[in-house]
Design an enzyme around this catalytic site. Sequence first.
Site, short mmCIF file in Angstrom:
data_model
loop_
_atom_site.label_atom_id
_atom_site.label_comp_id
_atom_site.label_asym_id
_atom_site.label_seq_id
_atom_site.Cartn_x
_atom_site.Cartn_y
_atom_site.Cartn_z
N LYS A 181 53.19 3.67 49.77
CA LYS A 181 53.07 4.57 48.90
C LYS A 181 51.85 4.84 48.01
CE LYS A 181 57.28 6.24 49.37
NZ LYS A 181 57.46 7.77 49.79
N THR A 182 51.22 5.88 48.03
CA THR A 182 49.98 6.34 47.58
C THR A 182 49.79 6.76 46.30
OG1 THR A 182 49.64 8.48 48.39
CG2 THR A 182 49.18 6.65 49.89
N PRO A 234 51.07 5.68 43.31
CA PRO A 234 50.35 4.91 42.18
C PRO A 234 48.73 4.72 42.19
CG PRO A 234 52.08 3.65 42.94
CD PRO A 234 51.72 4.94 43.83
N CYS A 252 40.71 -36.48 31.79
CA CYS A 252 40.21 -36.04 30.34
C CYS A 252 41.66 -36.88 29.63
CB CYS A 252 40.30 -34.65 30.03
SG CYS A 252 39.33 -34.33 28.41
N HIS A 282 35.81 -33.03 33.27
CA HIS A 282 36.80 -32.26 34.06
C HIS A 282 35.95 -32.00 35.45
CE1 HIS A 282 39.82 -31.16 31.39
NE2 HIS A 282 39.10 -31.21 30.47
N GLU A 340 37.03 -30.97 38.11
CA GLU A 340 37.44 -29.59 39.06
C GLU A 340 36.45 -28.62 38.54
OE1 GLU A 340 38.89 -31.32 36.15
OE2 GLU A 340 39.88 -29.95 35.07
N1 GLN Z 1 43.57 -33.66 23.99
C1 GLN Z 1 42.41 -34.63 24.23
C2 GLN Z 1 41.27 -34.54 23.61
O1 GLN Z 1 41.06 -33.49 22.99
C3 GLN Z 1 42.10 -34.30 25.74
C4 GLN Z 1 41.78 -33.08 26.04
C5 GLN Z 1 41.66 -32.34 27.45
O2 GLN Z 1 42.28 -33.18 28.46
N2 GLN Z 1 40.74 -31.47 27.77
O3 GLN Z 1 40.43 -35.21 23.68
#
Ligand code: GLN
Length: 537
Positions: free
Chosen positions: A198-199, A201, A389, A513, A515
């Site tokens: 369907k075009t 939208p 963390c 972190h 990640e």
């Molecule tokens: N709540 C913890 C702090 O403020 C860890 C924070 C987190 O995991 N980013 O130090």
Amino acid sequence: MLKVPFLGMAKQKKTIFITGGVLSSIGKGISAASIGMLMEQRGMRVSMLKMDPYINIDPGTMSPLQHGEVFVLDDGSETDLDLGHYSRFVRHASFTKKNSFTTGRVYDAVIRRERAGGYLGKTVQVIPHITDEIQRLIREATEDAEVAIVEVGGTVGDIEGLPFLEAIRQMRTQEGVGNVLVVHLTLVPYIAAARELKTKPTQHSVRELRAIGIQPDILLCRSDRTLPKDVKDKIGLFCSVPGEQVFSAKDVASIYEVPLYFHEEGLDEKIIELLGIWSPRPDLGRWQEMVTRLLDPSLRVLRIGIIGKYTDAHDSYKSLSEALAHAAGAQQARVDMIFVDAEAATDTALLASLDGILVPGGFGERGVAGKIAAIRYAREHSIPYFGICLGMQLMVIEYARSLGMLEANSSEFQPDGAWNVVDFMPGQSHDGDKGASMRLGAYTCDLKPETLAHQAYDRGQISERHRHRFEVSPKFSDLLQEKGLIVSGTHNDKLVEIVELPGHPWFLGCQFHPEFLSHPLAPHPLFLAFLEAAGKK
Ligand code: GLN
């Protein structure tokens, strides 16, 4: 490595705006990142920018349930999760505070300027003052780029998005035809009962865009299948876009497949043609290999338990799940993330079935008892553990309790506790502005030789990104080390950055972190080491 820069002769920066229509969550961020990746692989210096129409100054204070994760940059800016996609796709661009802004930041700047007399008695209005400020911020963020990719958050038709679209309309006139391109992402649903794509939208959403004076150059049509030529032509006809400028954005198995698919469709070729630039064809070999590896159906599956609070909101752990996928791919494995609600983490049969346990970052007391129970289980049953963390702070608390310090806690949960092994940073103020009291952004960390951390990184100093208020307390760190805790990473010999336990296959926590720094072609060393241990369980 990047190829030769594409056009030494380019005087004019090219800007690609990405807008979205019909509805949200159809992949605007990934599309922008994929176009960025293709331009980079064609040898261009790329800059990416996200403009968000909401009023918060930044997403730092927003609930991950509403807005997904907060992605932190080296300079400490707390940004939208799309900046995470950009960082994972466009490898050589550097991202700073300038690479994302919100309506809140635009108004904040304009109102401050007005208070300082910067408008010389004029009536300050959305047009031109807000739209001028938006343009100024776009130009500032993209000044060093050959190709700038600017994504507008929200959906065309949202009231709060209007000033951004007006700014784009004006910039297009000012920068000249051929220097600005508008790519509009829409949805083309397949209706099974009618057996038809369907075009309508898409037509409505382009009409909305044209009503504010923007004629899109390229339509990217998200669909569950590749659009046949007649459908593309039909969309083109109704939207005044040549049929060969209508592209499919088909659902694919991995987000990393998207740029490959776009390339097959000819999208990057068309973009450079419309922008009047020459560049070599991109070399997508390594990327293609990485995708093939990620999707290999014969991969061994590693079950990694993520003990967290937002187990239904997977966007709150976006970078984490990507980092796990990158590292798994490098080890001929696939990670099955088992989200365990921290309040129900006492199911020992479930914990025993896991190859690894990970407690990610988090805030607040809810679920803490369950997370600590899971950490204890991992420690006592030799299950590889990775604490990030909050997950590292709880690892320290759990260890202290196991040594008999039964009241061990964090000032986050027990403000005046006598045994707070996790506490405010020495000398830090902890009242007032919620956004101001955190340790944010990149800090160096020196690694101790012959530790799991040093083994993983294979060097003496690293830099990683932080976002937290609390630290391992210096009052207790000597005692904990005497009792066996290994501090394998520190910042300036003072702040504890990485801890681990001996006599266990892999038990490590980091205050930062990791990640945020993982890239599909360069998985993060700690994730690699963790999954290697999980693979041996
Ligand atoms: N709540 C913890 C702090 O403020 C860890 C924070 C987190 O995991 N980013 O130090």
